[in-house]
Design a protein around this motif. Structure first.
Motif, mmCIF file in Angstrom:
data_model
loop_
_atom_site.group_PDB
_atom_site.id
_atom_site.type_symbol
_atom_site.label_atom_id
_atom_site.label_comp_id
_atom_site.label_asym_id
_atom_site.label_seq_id
_atom_site.Cartn_x
_atom_site.Cartn_y
_atom_site.Cartn_z
ATOM 1 N N THR A 55 42.769 52.021 28.376
ATOM 2 C CA THR A 55 41.447 52.384 28.424
ATOM 3 C C THR A 55 41.090 53.471 29.715
ATOM 4 O O THR A 55 40.249 54.121 29.456
ATOM 5 C CB THR A 55 40.373 51.225 28.650
ATOM 6 N N GLU A 56 42.210 53.537 30.458
ATOM 7 C CA GLU A 56 41.987 54.498 31.525
ATOM 8 C C GLU A 56 41.929 55.706 31.099
ATOM 9 O O GLU A 56 41.280 56.645 31.852
ATOM 10 C CB GLU A 56 43.234 54.248 32.561
ATOM 11 N N ILE A 85 35.911 55.749 28.591
ATOM 12 C CA ILE A 85 35.142 54.383 28.587
ATOM 13 C C ILE A 85 35.712 53.659 29.899
ATOM 14 O O ILE A 85 36.789 53.964 30.345
ATOM 15 C CB ILE A 85 35.608 53.808 27.425
ATOM 16 N N SER A 86 34.749 52.905 30.379
ATOM 17 C CA SER A 86 35.080 52.382 31.562
ATOM 18 C C SER A 86 36.334 51.434 31.612
ATOM 19 O O SER A 86 36.145 50.114 30.955
ATOM 20 C CB SER A 86 34.166 51.774 32.193
ATOM 21 N N SER A 87 37.424 51.605 32.199
ATOM 22 C CA SER A 87 38.714 50.680 32.111
ATOM 23 C C SER A 87 38.217 49.372 33.059
ATOM 24 O O SER A 87 38.442 48.399 32.739
ATOM 25 C CB SER A 87 39.833 51.223 32.518
ATOM 26 N N THR A 116 27.739 51.281 29.946
ATOM 27 C CA THR A 116 28.637 51.966 28.937
ATOM 28 C C THR A 116 27.539 52.585 27.963
ATOM 29 O O THR A 116 27.907 53.775 27.671
ATOM 30 C CB THR A 116 29.442 50.711 28.127
ATOM 31 N N SER A 126 32.474 54.901 33.062
ATOM 32 C CA SER A 126 33.741 55.611 33.201
ATOM 33 C C SER A 126 34.043 56.569 33.834
ATOM 34 O O SER A 126 33.078 57.519 34.352
ATOM 35 C CB SER A 126 34.074 56.095 31.622
#
Length: 235
Positions: free
Chosen positions: A16-17, A21-23, A128, A172
């Motif tokens: 996800t990093e 999108i927010s890891s 998100t 993110s």
């Protein structure tokens, strides 16, 4: 936290990093949905350091060029009798450093309060959704014409201020900085490139501060899960 749980969280971080999108928020999901114990901010920082290693390896040639150009832009980086020089690589290096300031300052001031009050699935979901919609709007409205070499110090500060919003779980870091870059005229590719370059000093500083904090505490430190997280998330 079991080792297999830390392994899964590191995989989530690695996947996800590099997406907008927010890891960090996705690292909260297992504790909120599956009832796992919250792994804590220290583990989150550790797996982010793993992702940082991957970014540094990918951009290693760019970083070398930027570092040499930045040193030449300083008086002690010039040769004897040579005036300090400024080119697009040194300006980019200065932009990355200046853009790191807002998030770094906000992190020092508010990270404790955020860790205690905003690490929840509800905050994650709302942030998100909102910042995802904002990124889509920015992608449609942005001029997408400027290159990363055209990032001025003013633009860097504005993108850096946007990066500070990534302290909110669910926001993110790459997504919000790309949103700001697009709205300020950068192309998709260059907004992404500047976003990842901007992550290097910020995550490095967060990892260093968290490491010092952990070393100073008297409680046992779960080094094995953290080191496993760093290794797996870097791959």
């Amino acid at each position: 936290m079991e080792l297999w749980q830390s392994l899964l969280l590191a995989v989530i971080q690695g996947l996800t990093e590099f997406l907008p999108i927010s890891s960090s928020a996705h690292l909260l999901l297992p504790s909120g949905v599956l009832g796992w114990p919250d792994q804590g901010l220290a583990f989150d920082v550790a797996v982010h350091v793993g992702s940082l290693l991957a970014v540094v390896v990918y951009f290693r040639h760019d970083l070398q060029v930027m570092a040499r150009a930045w040193l030449r832009s300083l008086s002690f980086g010039a040769r004897d009798g040579e005036a300090p020089r400024s080119d697009e690589n040194s300006r980019l290096a200065w932009a990355v450093l200046v853009g790191t300031g807002p998030a770094g300052l906000c992190g020092l001031l508010f990270v404790g309060w955020i860790d205690a009050n905003l690490r929840s699935v509800l905050v994650f979901a709302l942030a998100t959704f909102f910042f995802g919609v904002l990124l889509g709007w920015a992608d449609r409205r942005g001029a997408r014409a400027a290159g990363v070499s055209q990032v001025s110090l003013k633009t860097a500060v504005l993108i850096g201020m946007a990066q500070a919003l990534a302290l909110i779980p669910g926001t993110s870091r790459s997504g919000i900085t790309m949103t700001a870059g697009l709205l300020l005229g950068l192309s998709r590719q260059q907004a992404s490139r500047f976003s990842f370059l901007l992550s290097i000093p910020l995550i490095s500083a967060a990892g260093l501060l968290k490491g010092i904090e952990l070393s100073a505490q008297s409680e046992p430190i779960p080094w094995l899960p953290m080191m496993l997280g760093v290794l797996v998330s870097s791959l």
